[in-house]
Design a protein around this motif. Structure first.
Motif, PDB file in Angstrom:
ATOM      1  N   LYS A  67      -9.935  -3.379  -4.335  1.00 13.53           N
ATOM      2  CA  LYS A  67      -9.638  -3.180  -5.901  1.00 13.53           C
ATOM      3  C   LYS A  67     -10.446  -2.387  -6.642  1.00 13.53           C
ATOM      4  O   LYS A  67     -10.163  -1.462  -7.244  1.00 13.53           O
ATOM      5  CB  LYS A  67      -9.160  -4.480  -6.509  1.00 13.53           C
ATOM      6  CG  LYS A  67      -8.092  -5.419  -6.134  1.00 13.53           C
ATOM      7  CD  LYS A  67      -6.700  -4.835  -6.120  1.00 13.53           C
ATOM      8  CE  LYS A  67      -5.614  -6.041  -5.708  1.00 13.53           C
ATOM      9  NZ  LYS A  67      -5.425  -6.411  -4.381  1.00 13.53           N
ATOM     10  N   ASP A 104      -8.326 -11.406  -7.234  1.00 11.17           N
ATOM     11  CA  ASP A 104      -9.045 -10.206  -7.353  1.00 11.17           C
ATOM     12  C   ASP A 104      -8.878  -9.168  -8.228  1.00 11.17           C
ATOM     13  O   ASP A 104      -9.773  -8.574  -8.713  1.00 11.17           O
ATOM     14  CB  ASP A 104      -8.639  -9.344  -5.953  1.00 11.17           C
ATOM     15  CG  ASP A 104      -9.142 -10.405  -4.674  1.00 11.17           C
ATOM     16  OD1 ASP A 104      -9.945 -11.271  -4.776  1.00 11.17           O
ATOM     17  OD2 ASP A 104      -8.609 -10.320  -3.694  1.00 11.17           O
ATOM     18  N   GLY A 125       0.436  -6.138   0.572  1.00 10.86           N
ATOM     19  CA  GLY A 125       1.039  -6.927  -0.430  1.00 10.86           C
ATOM     20  C   GLY A 125       2.060  -6.350  -1.428  1.00 10.86           C
ATOM     21  O   GLY A 125       3.285  -6.143  -1.240  1.00 10.86           O
ATOM     22  N   ASN A 126       1.480  -5.397  -2.490  1.00  5.38           N
ATOM     23  CA  ASN A 126       2.037  -4.510  -3.229  1.00  5.38           C
ATOM     24  C   ASN A 126       2.452  -3.249  -2.846  1.00  5.38           C
ATOM     25  O   ASN A 126       3.048  -2.532  -3.714  1.00  5.38           O
ATOM     26  CB  ASN A 126       1.408  -4.676  -4.642  1.00  5.38           C
ATOM     27  CG  ASN A 126       2.492  -5.024  -5.838  1.00  5.38           C
ATOM     28  OD1 ASN A 126       3.726  -5.075  -5.699  1.00  5.38           O
ATOM     29  ND2 ASN A 126       1.967  -4.454  -6.956  1.00  5.38           N
ATOM     30  N   THR A 150     -10.168  -5.125   3.704  1.00  9.32           N
ATOM     31  CA  THR A 150      -9.837  -4.898   2.206  1.00  9.32           C
ATOM     32  C   THR A 150     -10.851  -5.937   1.319  1.00  9.32           C
ATOM     33  O   THR A 150     -10.801  -5.837   0.282  1.00  9.32           O
ATOM     34  CB  THR A 150      -8.335  -5.187   1.881  1.00  9.32           C
ATOM     35  OG1 THR A 150      -7.987  -6.251   2.533  1.00  9.32           O
ATOM     36  CG2 THR A 150      -7.540  -4.088   2.043  1.00  9.32           C
TER      37      THR A 150
HETATM   38  C1  LIG Z   1      -4.712  -6.466  -3.161  1.00 10.12           C
HETATM   39  C2  LIG Z   1      -5.047  -6.872  -2.068  1.00 10.12           C
HETATM   40  C3  LIG Z   1      -4.305  -6.566  -0.730  1.00 10.12           C
HETATM   41  C4  LIG Z   1      -2.943  -5.856  -0.891  1.00 10.12           C
HETATM   42  O1  LIG Z   1      -2.828  -4.568  -1.261  1.00 10.12           O
HETATM   43  P1  LIG Z   1      -1.736  -3.960  -1.764  1.00 10.12           P
HETATM   44  O2  LIG Z   1      -2.007  -2.670  -2.631  1.00 10.12           O
HETATM   45  O3  LIG Z   1      -1.318  -4.894  -2.941  1.00 10.12           O
HETATM   46  O4  LIG Z   1      -0.556  -3.816  -0.876  1.00 10.12           O
HETATM   47  C5  LIG Z   1      -4.806  -6.786   0.453  1.00 10.12           C
HETATM   48  N1  LIG Z   1      -6.261  -7.601   0.481  1.00 10.12           N
HETATM   49  C6  LIG Z   1      -6.856  -7.521  -0.467  1.00 10.12           C
HETATM   50  C7  LIG Z   1      -8.150  -8.377  -0.176  1.00 10.12           C
HETATM   51  C8  LIG Z   1      -6.296  -7.401  -1.710  1.00 10.12           C
HETATM   52  O5  LIG Z   1      -7.113  -7.630  -2.684  1.00 10.12           O
END
Ligand SMILES: *Cc1c(COP(=O)(O)O)cnc(C)c1O
Length: 492
Positions: free
Chosen positions: A111, A144, A266-267, A423
């Motif tokens: 993020k 997060d 996720g999103n 991520t």
């Molecule tokens: C937010 C997040 C995701 C998902 O990302 P999207 O852009 O919502 O698909 C994956 N892994 C981590 C650690 C995140 O913080």
């Protein structure tokens, strides 16, 4: 270049207007009317991350000078904010598998890549639009995003930020990260209830016209930092292009060679940025969308049916525990070219929790995306196996992506070079990672960071390790109906 809404293409805005508004009035998301093509990649190869960011974002942001964007990029990604000079380094795991680490920023999750940049884009946009009020960012977070937004906006002139988190809905480390937040313009408050309660409370504040008028009288305007703002998607396009440049620079790929990217999703914001990079001419072959047990996207990408009517699971990769992927709407607009069709799908999602896309969209999706999912048991097994075999330690979200990539390779015998998007730092999810490594007796609080460090021989990232000595600044807990008065109190 103008921006249009996914639900009404006749609404056209400048980049600065789209970023200030965040969400279009009728509920649609903004995206560029046309997509620029990449410049000759040879020109990007010798650049550092900051320079690449300014060059790529400049293609989308008429009305922002090159100099302005270079300043933003060096404030966002330079000056020691990230713990390695590459900002988003690509690490080789095997000769055909590379990890794009997006967690070297101040909060140790991806993020930061967008939320370090957004405050600069937003405050500059407001100035360009002649808006003189102070912007107050309201965030409801499940973990997060709240911390990353706090770090991004801390002490940014012309802004304040208030974060609400569910009292019992975040991990100990995540809570500590937020309640020790530094900065003069920040506020953090716990809400009795779950994430939905906090989210509903924030939405209510946004949609209270009388309160907005009161705040306007005091010189404040409310805004949001959530992932549907174009100012959050755009900075994410940069790291896909930058990673490719790095692989070429290191001789792992030749200019023009195709590669796959595999993204824990996720999103749908992160992988959407990869899709846009591909659309701009980056030679991405397959976009591999990895989900956890909440596999609504796996089903959609394979069948064309989006159906959120299914059980919700709390998993070991909580940042992907989501059943409505908001940014998917931008993909649908791109593939249909029709705001009317998108409106129909979204109305159906709203009414029944389900929609089915046309044949044309289904085929287009299948041609570009691969999808798969993996449950917690396999996720933890992957963490253990990879660490044992290679010494590389990954977090739970990254492990979901890595597992899905391996599944795809096993099924297809396709050994094209792949980049797995990593991520989060494994130290953000110590308990799951320790469980994966077979450690059942786990330390409490910040001691668990040291424990994971001892077990793996890896140092905890500084922003997490330093939590132990930090003073707690925010201790307030409120009922959800009191959230408005918290904001009111802060903005006096
Ligand atoms: C937010 C997040 C995701 C998902 O990302 P999207 O852009 O919502 O698909 C994956 N892994 C981590 C650690 C995140 O913080």
């Amino acid at each position: 270049m103008y921006y249009v809404s996914t639900r009404d293409h006749t609404l056209r805005y400048t980049a600065a207007q789209a970023i200030e508004q965040g969400l279009s009035r009728e509920g649609g998301l903004f995206l560029p009317e046309t997509f620029p093509q990449l410049p000759d990649l040879k020109t990007l190869l010798p650049m550092n991350y900051q320079q690449r960011a300014a060059a790529i974002m400049g293609l989308f942001l008429d009305g922002f000078s090159g100099e302005e964007l270079e300043t933003f990029a060096s404030k966002a990604y330079g000056g020691g904010k990230f713990d390695c000079p590459e900002v988003a380094p690509v690490r080789e795991l095997h000769c055909k598998t590379h990890m794009l680490e997006l967690w070297h920023g101040p909060t140790c999750a991806f993020k930061d890549m967008a939320l370090q940049m957004l405050p600069h884009l937003l405050t500059a946009s407001m100035a360009k639009n002649g808006e003189e009020k102070t912007v107050c960012i309201l965030v409801a977070t499940s973990g997060d995003t709240g911390k990353a937004a706090l770090e991004g906006f801390r002490d940014v002139a012309g802004t304040k930020i208030m974060v609400f988190y569910p009292k019992d809905g975040v991990s100990d480390i995540q809570q500590l990260q937020m309640v020790t937040q530094e900065g003069e313009n920040v506020g953090v408050c716990a809400v009795v209830g779950n994430f939905d309660d906090a989210q509903t409370g924030v939405k209510k504040i946004f949609s209270d016209p009388a309160f907005r008028d009161v705040l306007a009288g005091r010189g404040y305007v409310l805004s949001s930092a959530n992932s549907i703002n174009w100012g959050r998607v755009l900075p994410q396009v940069v790291y896909y292009i930058s990673a490719y440049c790095d692989l070429v620079q290191e001789g792992k790929l030749k200019l023009g060679d195709k590669f796959h990217v595999c993204v824990p999703t996720g999103n749908f914001g992160n992988i959407l940025a990869g899709y846009y990079a591909k659309k701009m001419g980056l030679p991405i072959d397959k976009l591999i969308c990895a989900s956890n047990a909440n596999n609504v996207l796996t089903d959609f990408l394979q069948t064309g049916v989006y159906d959120r009517n299914r059980p919700f699971y709390n998993t070991a990769s909580p940042s992907m525990d989501i059943l409505i992927s908001s940014n998917l709407e931008r993909l649908l607009f791109d593939l249909t070219g029709s705001d009317e069709e998108v409106r129909g799908y979204m109305a159906s999602l709203n009414a029944t929790g389900r929609y089915e896309v046309s044949r044309k969209v289904k085929d287009a999706v299948r041609a570009q995306f691969v999808s798969g999912f993996c449950d917690d048991a396999r996720t933890l097994n992957t963490i253990e196996k990879v660490f044992h075999n290679t010494g590389y330690l990954m977090d739970t979200h990254t492990a979901v992506a890595y597992t899905v990539l391996q599944d795809y390779r096993a099924k297809t015998a396709d050994d094209t070079t792949a980049v797995v998007v990593s991520t989060a730092s494994p130290f953000k999810f110590c308990d799951s990672v320790l469980t994966a490594l077979g450690v059942t007796e786990q330390a409490k609080g910040t001691e668990i960071l040291k424990q994971l460090s001892d077990v793996t021989g890896k140092p905890a990232p500084k922003p997490l390790a330093s939590l132990a000595g930090k003073a707690v600044r925010f201790t307030k807990t409120v009922e959800k109906q009191e959230m408005l008065s918290v904001v009111d109190g802060m903005l006096r």
